[in-house]
Design a protein around this motif. Sequence first.
Motif, PDB file in Angstrom:
ATOM      1  N   ARG A  77      -0.406  10.538  -3.042  1.00  0.00           N
ATOM      2  CA  ARG A  77      -0.095   9.239  -3.654  1.00  0.00           C
ATOM      3  C   ARG A  77      -1.150   8.234  -3.235  1.00  0.00           C
ATOM      4  N   GLY A  78      -1.738   7.563  -4.218  1.00  0.00           N
ATOM      5  CA  GLY A  78      -2.759   6.551  -3.973  1.00  0.00           C
ATOM      6  C   GLY A  78      -2.152   5.214  -3.602  1.00  0.00           C
ATOM      7  N   LYS A  79      -2.997   4.304  -3.160  1.00  0.00           N
ATOM      8  CA  LYS A  79      -2.507   3.008  -2.681  1.00  0.00           C
ATOM      9  C   LYS A  79      -1.824   2.186  -3.766  1.00  0.00           C
ATOM     10  N   GLN A 116      -7.313  11.195   0.793  1.00  0.00           N
ATOM     11  CA  GLN A 116      -7.190   9.746   0.645  1.00  0.00           C
ATOM     12  C   GLN A 116      -8.453   9.097   1.210  1.00  0.00           C
ATOM     13  N   ASP A 157       0.859  -1.182   0.000  1.00  0.00           N
ATOM     14  CA  ASP A 157       0.000   0.000   0.000  1.00  0.00           C
ATOM     15  C   ASP A 157       0.898   1.235   0.000  1.00  0.00           C
ATOM     16  N   TYR A 158       0.924   1.972  -1.111  1.00  0.00           N
ATOM     17  CA  TYR A 158       1.778   3.144  -1.265  1.00  0.00           C
ATOM     18  C   TYR A 158       1.114   4.428  -0.790  1.00  0.00           C
ATOM     19  N   SER A 159      -0.115   4.342  -0.309  1.00  0.00           N
ATOM     20  CA  SER A 159      -0.898   5.551  -0.054  1.00  0.00           C
ATOM     21  C   SER A 159      -0.239   6.512   0.922  1.00  0.00           C
ATOM     22  N   GLN A 160      -0.442   7.760   0.616  1.00  0.00           N
ATOM     23  CA  GLN A 160       0.006   8.879   1.431  1.00  0.00           C
ATOM     24  C   GLN A 160      -1.270   9.424   2.067  1.00  0.00           C
ATOM     25  N   SER A 161      -1.364   9.418   3.376  1.00  0.00           N
ATOM     26  CA  SER A 161      -2.630   9.736   4.037  1.00  0.00           C
ATOM     27  C   SER A 161      -3.056  11.193   3.892  1.00  0.00           C
ATOM     28  N   ILE A 179      -9.111   8.287  -4.456  1.00  0.00           N
ATOM     29  CA  ILE A 179      -8.676   9.624  -4.067  1.00  0.00           C
ATOM     30  C   ILE A 179      -9.869  10.546  -4.300  1.00  0.00           C
TER      31      ILE A 179
END
Length: 140
Positions: free
Chosen positions: A58-60, A104, A7-11, A109
């Motif tokens: 950045r999304g997941k 997020q 999971d690359y997500s940026q909260s 997004i």
Amino acid sequence: MVISKVDYSQSIESVLTPNEDGVVRDVQHGLTFNIKPLQYAEMQDTSSVTTSQVRYIRGKEGFYYITAPNYKNVYVMIPEKGRLKLEKKLKISETGLEQPALNQRTSHIQLINQSSGEAWKLNPESVEKQESQMANKQEK
């Protein structure tokens, strides 16, 4: 070896100010890039940096969603070795958003125009307008 289910997500979105050369630096997330190619895509001009701030998240899946005040599009970029490559340009508005903000969510997004309350659901391949945030508040 492969590690799955990353999971690359940026909260929280990053809000950055370009320097006079168009470079934005996000020290917290370790990302530096030049905004001029996106500014040119929006305004057909890079004689000076007119983009006052850049907003990205950045999304997941690892895609970067990038936009700025008065931009008509959100640019979905995929990181590659030493560059960000355009995956998809998502058309949001004919006139541009005055006050964009990126959030997020679990499955996508969310883009909000803070000045109008309009909202959109963004995925790497599509954009879908959501019911107005202001309308939701007025109904309650």
